[in-house]
Design a protein around this motif. Structure first.
Motif, PDB file in Angstrom:
ATOM      1  N   MET A 193      21.699  -0.262   7.950  1.00 32.68           N
ATOM      2  CA  MET A 193      20.522   0.292   6.979  1.00 32.68           C
ATOM      3  C   MET A 193      19.351   0.472   7.023  1.00 32.68           C
ATOM      4  O   MET A 193      18.927  -0.198   8.117  1.00 32.68           O
ATOM      5  CB  MET A 193      20.320  -0.962   5.514  1.00 32.68           C
ATOM      6  CG  MET A 193      19.963  -0.069   4.211  1.00 32.68           C
ATOM      7  SD  MET A 193      20.196  -1.226   2.889  1.00 32.68           S
ATOM      8  CE  MET A 193      20.663   0.139   2.196  1.00 32.68           C
ATOM      9  N   GLU A 194      18.579   1.684   7.159  1.00 35.38           N
ATOM     10  CA  GLU A 194      17.519   2.241   7.464  1.00 35.38           C
ATOM     11  C   GLU A 194      16.012   0.859   6.915  1.00 35.38           C
ATOM     12  O   GLU A 194      16.198   0.958   5.984  1.00 35.38           O
ATOM     13  CB  GLU A 194      17.372   4.057   6.683  1.00 35.38           C
ATOM     14  CG  GLU A 194      18.325   5.080   7.046  1.00 35.38           C
ATOM     15  CD  GLU A 194      18.542   6.024   6.237  1.00 35.38           C
ATOM     16  OE1 GLU A 194      17.151   6.249   5.374  1.00 35.38           O
ATOM     17  OE2 GLU A 194      18.801   7.096   7.347  1.00 35.38           O
ATOM     18  N   ARG A 195      14.916   0.778   7.589  1.00 35.79           N
ATOM     19  CA  ARG A 195      14.426   0.688   7.714  1.00 35.79           C
ATOM     20  C   ARG A 195      12.724   1.357   7.617  1.00 35.79           C
ATOM     21  O   ARG A 195      12.899   2.493   8.602  1.00 35.79           O
ATOM     22  CB  ARG A 195      14.179  -0.708   9.245  1.00 35.79           C
ATOM     23  CG  ARG A 195      15.072  -1.897   9.195  1.00 35.79           C
ATOM     24  CD  ARG A 195      14.818  -2.864   9.631  1.00 35.79           C
ATOM     25  NE  ARG A 195      14.223  -3.872   9.793  1.00 35.79           N
ATOM     26  CZ  ARG A 195      14.220  -4.765   8.757  1.00 35.79           C
ATOM     27  NH1 ARG A 195      14.835  -4.889   8.293  1.00 35.79           N
ATOM     28  NH2 ARG A 195      13.194  -5.023   8.420  1.00 35.79           N
ATOM     29  N   ARG A 196      12.148   0.788   7.552  1.00 34.73           N
ATOM     30  CA  ARG A 196      10.576   1.742   7.054  1.00 34.73           C
ATOM     31  C   ARG A 196       9.471   0.349   7.390  1.00 34.73           C
ATOM     32  O   ARG A 196       9.677  -1.020   6.507  1.00 34.73           O
ATOM     33  CB  ARG A 196      10.685   2.340   5.344  1.00 34.73           C
ATOM     34  CG  ARG A 196      12.313   3.090   5.558  1.00 34.73           C
ATOM     35  CD  ARG A 196      11.812   3.912   4.132  1.00 34.73           C
ATOM     36  NE  ARG A 196      12.670   5.132   3.974  1.00 34.73           N
ATOM     37  CZ  ARG A 196      12.656   5.765   3.659  1.00 34.73           C
ATOM     38  NH1 ARG A 196      11.384   7.091   2.962  1.00 34.73           N
ATOM     39  NH2 ARG A 196      13.483   7.022   3.768  1.00 34.73           N
ATOM     40  N   ILE A 197       8.400   0.779   7.392  1.00 27.94           N
ATOM     41  CA  ILE A 197       6.565   0.654   7.362  1.00 27.94           C
ATOM     42  C   ILE A 197       6.292   1.218   5.912  1.00 27.94           C
ATOM     43  O   ILE A 197       6.656   2.239   5.461  1.00 27.94           O
ATOM     44  CB  ILE A 197       6.624   0.525   8.937  1.00 27.94           C
ATOM     45  CG1 ILE A 197       7.332  -0.302   9.359  1.00 27.94           C
ATOM     46  CG2 ILE A 197       4.936  -0.316   8.407  1.00 27.94           C
ATOM     47  CD1 ILE A 197       6.330   0.277  10.686  1.00 27.94           C
ATOM     48  N   GLY A 198       5.437  -0.449   5.184  1.00 26.80           N
ATOM     49  CA  GLY A 198       5.153   0.245   3.952  1.00 26.80           C
ATOM     50  C   GLY A 198       3.655  -0.947   3.855  1.00 26.80           C
ATOM     51  O   GLY A 198       3.588  -1.351   4.278  1.00 26.80           O
ATOM     52  N   VAL A 199       3.226   0.372   2.251  1.00 21.57           N
ATOM     53  CA  VAL A 199       2.143  -1.051   2.211  1.00 21.57           C
ATOM     54  C   VAL A 199       2.594  -1.551   0.546  1.00 21.57           C
ATOM     55  O   VAL A 199       2.695  -0.481   0.149  1.00 21.57           O
ATOM     56  CB  VAL A 199       0.766  -0.012   2.364  1.00 21.57           C
ATOM     57  CG1 VAL A 199      -0.470  -0.830   1.429  1.00 21.57           C
ATOM     58  CG2 VAL A 199       0.490   0.482   3.597  1.00 21.57           C
ATOM     59  N   VAL A 200       2.420  -2.357   0.221  1.00 21.32           N
ATOM     60  CA  VAL A 200       1.999  -2.843  -1.450  1.00 21.32           C
ATOM     61  C   VAL A 200       0.772  -3.489  -1.083  1.00 21.32           C
ATOM     62  O   VAL A 200       0.569  -4.265  -1.006  1.00 21.32           O
ATOM     63  CB  VAL A 200       3.149  -3.785  -1.128  1.00 21.32           C
ATOM     64  CG1 VAL A 200       3.255  -4.554  -2.497  1.00 21.32           C
ATOM     65  CG2 VAL A 200       4.501  -3.381  -0.757  1.00 21.32           C
ATOM     66  N   GLY A 201       1.190  -3.038  -2.339  1.00 24.43           N
ATOM     67  CA  GLY A 201      -0.979  -3.040  -2.916  1.00 24.43           C
ATOM     68  C   GLY A 201      -0.954  -4.328  -4.206  1.00 24.43           C
ATOM     69  O   GLY A 201       0.310  -3.582  -5.230  1.00 24.43           O
ATOM     70  N   ILE A 202      -1.168  -5.464  -4.269  1.00 19.37           N
ATOM     71  CA  ILE A 202      -0.846  -6.211  -5.573  1.00 19.37           C
ATOM     72  C   ILE A 202      -2.487  -6.309  -6.499  1.00 19.37           C
ATOM     73  O   ILE A 202      -3.663  -7.119  -5.778  1.00 19.37           O
ATOM     74  CB  ILE A 202      -0.866  -7.737  -5.479  1.00 19.37           C
ATOM     75  CG1 ILE A 202       0.906  -7.253  -4.675  1.00 19.37           C
ATOM     76  CG2 ILE A 202      -0.468  -8.618  -5.825  1.00 19.37           C
ATOM     77  CD1 ILE A 202       1.262  -7.755  -3.939  1.00 19.37           C
ATOM     78  N   VAL A 203      -2.506  -6.316  -7.720  1.00 25.28           N
ATOM     79  CA  VAL A 203      -3.532  -6.329  -8.482  1.00 25.28           C
ATOM     80  C   VAL A 203      -3.556  -7.429  -9.133  1.00 25.28           C
ATOM     81  O   VAL A 203      -2.403  -7.484 -10.150  1.00 25.28           O
ATOM     82  CB  VAL A 203      -4.623  -5.061  -9.164  1.00 25.28           C
ATOM     83  CG1 VAL A 203      -5.674  -6.107 -10.146  1.00 25.28           C
ATOM     84  CG2 VAL A 203      -4.525  -4.269  -8.385  1.00 25.28           C
ATOM     85  N   VAL A 204      -4.180  -8.503  -9.357  1.00 23.43           N
ATOM     86  CA  VAL A 204      -3.615  -9.935  -9.725  1.00 23.43           C
ATOM     87  C   VAL A 204      -5.256 -10.007 -10.922  1.00 23.43           C
ATOM     88  O   VAL A 204      -6.506 -10.419 -10.398  1.00 23.43           O
ATOM     89  CB  VAL A 204      -3.917 -11.092  -9.111  1.00 23.43           C
ATOM     90  CG1 VAL A 204      -3.879 -12.802  -9.818  1.00 23.43           C
ATOM     91  CG2 VAL A 204      -3.403 -11.232  -8.194  1.00 23.43           C
TER      92      VAL A 204
END
Length: 84
Positions: A1-12
């Motif tokens: 399966m294809e792998r990707r790089i990314g950014v996850v932004g979380i606001v608590v």
């Protein structure tokens, strides 16, 4: 399966689910490359967490889906279009 790089932004915005959030992040630790948390205390005590992730879209979606179900926490993702 294809792998990707990314950014996850979380606001608590509420601390009621922080322990559950940390458990989810630990559960998906194998796809987290880096994590930076910034307590934004000068404005009503909320915090911002940014993650650099590498995984399949299914893995990243499962992570953000679980986080998105927590009340008081908002999550957004940006992924590369190219495979790694």
């Amino acid at each position: 399966m294809e792998r990707r790089i990314g950014v996850v932004g979380i606001v608590v915005e509420s601390k009621e689910n922080v322990s559950r959030l940390n458990a989810i992040l630990s559960e998906f630790g194998e796809i987290v490359i880096g994590r930076m948390g910034v307590p934004y205390r000068c404005n009503k005590g909320f915090s911002v967490i940014s993650l650099i992730v590498e995984g399949t879209t299914d893995e990243i979606g499962a992570l953000t889906g679980k986080i998105g179900n927590l009340s008081g926490i908002t999550v957004k993702t940006a992924l590369t279009k190219m495979n790694v």
